[in-house]
Design a protein around this motif. Structure first.
Motif, PDB file in Angstrom:
ATOM      1  N   TYR A  59      12.783  -1.123   3.645  1.00 30.64           N
ATOM      2  CA  TYR A  59      12.356  -2.268   2.853  1.00 30.64           C
ATOM      3  C   TYR A  59      11.357  -1.840   1.788  1.00 30.64           C
ATOM      4  N   ARG A  60      11.350  -2.584   0.686  1.00 29.78           N
ATOM      5  CA  ARG A  60      10.336  -2.391  -0.351  1.00 29.78           C
ATOM      6  C   ARG A  60      10.049  -3.736  -1.008  1.00 29.78           C
ATOM      7  N   PRO A  61       8.847  -3.915  -1.526  1.00 31.68           N
ATOM      8  CA  PRO A  61       8.494  -5.193  -2.163  1.00 31.68           C
ATOM      9  C   PRO A  61       9.314  -5.431  -3.433  1.00 31.68           C
ATOM     10  N   THR A  62       9.593  -6.699  -3.705  1.00 35.59           N
ATOM     11  CA  THR A  62      10.311  -7.042  -4.933  1.00 35.59           C
ATOM     12  C   THR A  62       9.376  -7.073  -6.131  1.00 35.59           C
ATOM     13  N   ARG A  63       8.076  -7.226  -5.859  1.00 35.14           N
ATOM     14  CA  ARG A  63       7.086  -7.213  -6.934  1.00 35.14           C
ATOM     15  C   ARG A  63       5.755  -6.712  -6.392  1.00 35.14           C
ATOM     16  N   THR A  64       4.875  -6.376  -7.298  1.00 30.27           N
ATOM     17  CA  THR A  64       3.571  -5.855  -6.899  1.00 30.27           C
ATOM     18  C   THR A  64       2.704  -6.971  -6.323  1.00 30.27           C
TER      19      THR A  64
ATOM     20  N   SER B 175       0.819  -1.214   0.000  1.00 28.65           N
ATOM     21  CA  SER B 175       0.000   0.000   0.000  1.00 28.65           C
ATOM     22  C   SER B 175       0.852   1.264   0.000  1.00 28.65           C
ATOM     23  N   ARG B 176       2.138   1.121   0.207  1.00 33.48           N
ATOM     24  CA  ARG B 176       3.038   2.273   0.293  1.00 33.48           C
ATOM     25  C   ARG B 176       3.642   2.589  -1.066  1.00 33.48           C
ATOM     26  N   SER B 177       3.969   3.849  -1.278  1.00 30.12           N
ATOM     27  CA  SER B 177       4.617   4.247  -2.525  1.00 30.12           C
ATOM     28  C   SER B 177       6.133   4.414  -2.356  1.00 30.12           C
TER      29      SER B 177
ATOM     30  N   GLU C 113      -0.152  -7.765  -7.418  1.00 33.11           N
ATOM     31  CA  GLU C 113      -0.704  -8.482  -8.567  1.00 33.11           C
ATOM     32  C   GLU C 113       0.301  -9.493  -9.125  1.00 33.11           C
ATOM     33  N   GLN C 114       1.571  -9.113  -9.191  1.00 36.32           N
ATOM     34  CA  GLN C 114       2.599 -10.048  -9.662  1.00 36.32           C
ATOM     35  C   GLN C 114       2.742 -11.226  -8.702  1.00 36.32           C
ATOM     36  N   TYR C 115       2.713 -10.956  -7.405  1.00 36.93           N
ATOM     37  CA  TYR C 115       2.794 -12.022  -6.410  1.00 36.93           C
ATOM     38  C   TYR C 115       1.591 -12.962  -6.544  1.00 36.93           C
ATOM     39  N   THR C 116       0.395 -12.380  -6.663  1.00 41.22           N
ATOM     40  CA  THR C 116      -0.823 -13.178  -6.765  1.00 41.22           C
ATOM     41  C   THR C 116      -0.804 -14.043  -8.023  1.00 41.22           C
ATOM     42  N   ALA C 117      -0.377 -13.463  -9.143  1.00 40.89           N
ATOM     43  CA  ALA C 117      -0.307 -14.218 -10.396  1.00 40.89           C
ATOM     44  C   ALA C 117       0.672 -15.384 -10.276  1.00 40.89           C
ATOM     45  N   ALA C 118       1.812 -15.161  -9.648  1.00 38.67           N
ATOM     46  CA  ALA C 118       2.783 -16.235  -9.458  1.00 38.67           C
ATOM     47  C   ALA C 118       2.203 -17.329  -8.561  1.00 38.67           C
ATOM     48  N   HIS C 119       1.477 -16.922  -7.534  1.00 37.71           N
ATOM     49  CA  HIS C 119       0.846 -17.890  -6.628  1.00 37.71           C
ATOM     50  C   HIS C 119      -0.209 -18.701  -7.375  1.00 37.71           C
ATOM     51  N   MET C 120      -1.000 -18.038  -8.209  1.00 39.66           N
ATOM     52  CA  MET C 120      -2.010 -18.733  -9.002  1.00 39.66           C
ATOM     53  C   MET C 120      -1.357 -19.743  -9.943  1.00 39.66           C
ATOM     54  N   GLY C 121      -0.241 -19.357 -10.548  1.00 38.81           N
ATOM     55  CA  GLY C 121       0.483 -20.268 -11.433  1.00 38.81           C
ATOM     56  C   GLY C 121       0.998 -21.481 -10.692  1.00 38.81           C
ATOM     57  N   GLU C 122       1.466 -21.262  -9.486  1.00 37.00           N
ATOM     58  CA  GLU C 122       1.974 -22.368  -8.666  1.00 37.00           C
ATOM     59  C   GLU C 122       0.847 -23.327  -8.283  1.00 37.00           C
ATOM     60  N   VAL C 123      -0.296 -22.768  -7.913  1.00 32.96           N
ATOM     61  CA  VAL C 123      -1.436 -23.611  -7.555  1.00 32.96           C
ATOM     62  C   VAL C 123      -1.902 -24.399  -8.776  1.00 32.96           C
ATOM     63  N   LEU C 124      -1.971 -23.756  -9.916  1.00 37.41           N
ATOM     64  CA  LEU C 124      -2.381 -24.433 -11.148  1.00 37.41           C
ATOM     65  C   LEU C 124      -1.429 -25.575 -11.478  1.00 37.41           C
ATOM     66  N   ALA C 125      -0.139 -25.342 -11.321  1.00 39.50           N
ATOM     67  CA  ALA C 125       0.864 -26.360 -11.630  1.00 39.50           C
ATOM     68  C   ALA C 125       0.815 -27.532 -10.655  1.00 39.50           C
ATOM     69  N   SER C 126       0.210 -27.346  -9.488  1.00 38.21           N
ATOM     70  CA  SER C 126       0.188 -28.421  -8.491  1.00 38.21           C
ATOM     71  C   SER C 126      -0.859 -29.489  -8.804  1.00 38.21           C
ATOM     72  N   GLY C 127      -1.786 -29.205  -9.694  1.00 40.65           N
ATOM     73  CA  GLY C 127      -2.807 -30.186 -10.051  1.00 40.65           C
ATOM     74  C   GLY C 127      -2.272 -31.192 -11.072  1.00 40.65           C
ATOM     75  N   ASN C 128      -2.900 -32.347 -11.134  1.00 44.99           N
ATOM     76  CA  ASN C 128      -2.477 -33.361 -12.104  1.00 44.99           C
ATOM     77  C   ASN C 128      -2.954 -33.044 -13.512  1.00 44.99           C
ATOM     78  N   ASP C 129      -4.106 -32.406 -13.618  1.00 50.07           N
ATOM     79  CA  ASP C 129      -4.707 -32.110 -14.919  1.00 50.07           C
ATOM     80  C   ASP C 129      -4.997 -30.605 -14.981  1.00 50.07           C
ATOM     81  N   ARG C 130      -4.098 -29.858 -15.620  1.00 47.57           N
ATOM     82  CA  ARG C 130      -4.219 -28.391 -15.662  1.00 47.57           C
ATOM     83  C   ARG C 130      -5.535 -27.956 -16.296  1.00 47.57           C
ATOM     84  N   ARG C 131      -5.940 -28.634 -17.370  1.00 50.73           N
ATOM     85  CA  ARG C 131      -7.178 -28.274 -18.061  1.00 50.73           C
ATOM     86  C   ARG C 131      -8.375 -28.440 -17.130  1.00 50.73           C
ATOM     87  N   ALA C 132      -8.450 -29.558 -16.436  1.00 49.24           N
ATOM     88  CA  ALA C 132      -9.560 -29.799 -15.505  1.00 49.24           C
ATOM     89  C   ALA C 132      -9.535 -28.776 -14.372  1.00 49.24           C
ATOM     90  N   THR C 133      -8.348 -28.455 -13.876  1.00 52.05           N
ATOM     91  CA  THR C 133      -8.226 -27.454 -12.809  1.00 52.05           C
ATOM     92  C   THR C 133      -8.738 -26.104 -13.296  1.00 52.05           C
TER      93      THR C 133
END
Length: 125
Positions: A66-71, A17-19, A73-93
């Protein structure tokens, strides 16, 4: 990617939230209305976030800023990608995910996919 604990999440919310970079003291003050925390607790967690690669720290006298290394949104997108990759069937997920999101989010997803595809998407050579 690391899952964030409650205090880590609260600190990252303040950081995002900080600039400008923040000191431990500034983050401690931001957390104080909701929590009674010691300076060293916040410092330890911020150092941990630095080691995890979520915060960059810069010397500021005898302390750090201190300051964040990424926004967020970038953190959330990376987390979403990690969760998606954890499934056996990406299409079904993906299909199960799409079944759960509201229509307005689907509209935003379509717009984002069109934007990511670029201006030549959908055109025939």
């Amino acid at each position: 990617m690391h899952h964030l604990g409650h205090l880590e999440s609260a600190i990252m919310d303040l950081m995002w939230s900080r600039s400008a970079p923040a000191s431990v003291r500034e983050i401690l003050v931001g957390l104080q209305p909701e929590r009674e925390l010691a300076y060293m607790t916040v410092k330890t967690v911020m150092d941990t976030l630095h080691r995890k690669g979520l915060l960059i720290r810069e010397p500021d006298g005898r302390a750090f800023r201190y300051r964040p290394t990424r926004t967020r949104e970038q953190y959330t997108a990376a987390h979403m990608g990690e969760v998606l990759a954890s499934g056996n069937d990406r299409r079904a997920t993906l299909l199960h995910f799409l079944e759960q999101i509201p229509a307005e989010d689907l509209t935003q997803l379509r717009e984002a996919l069109n934007q990511a595809a670029g201006p030549s998407a959908g055109t025939t050579p």
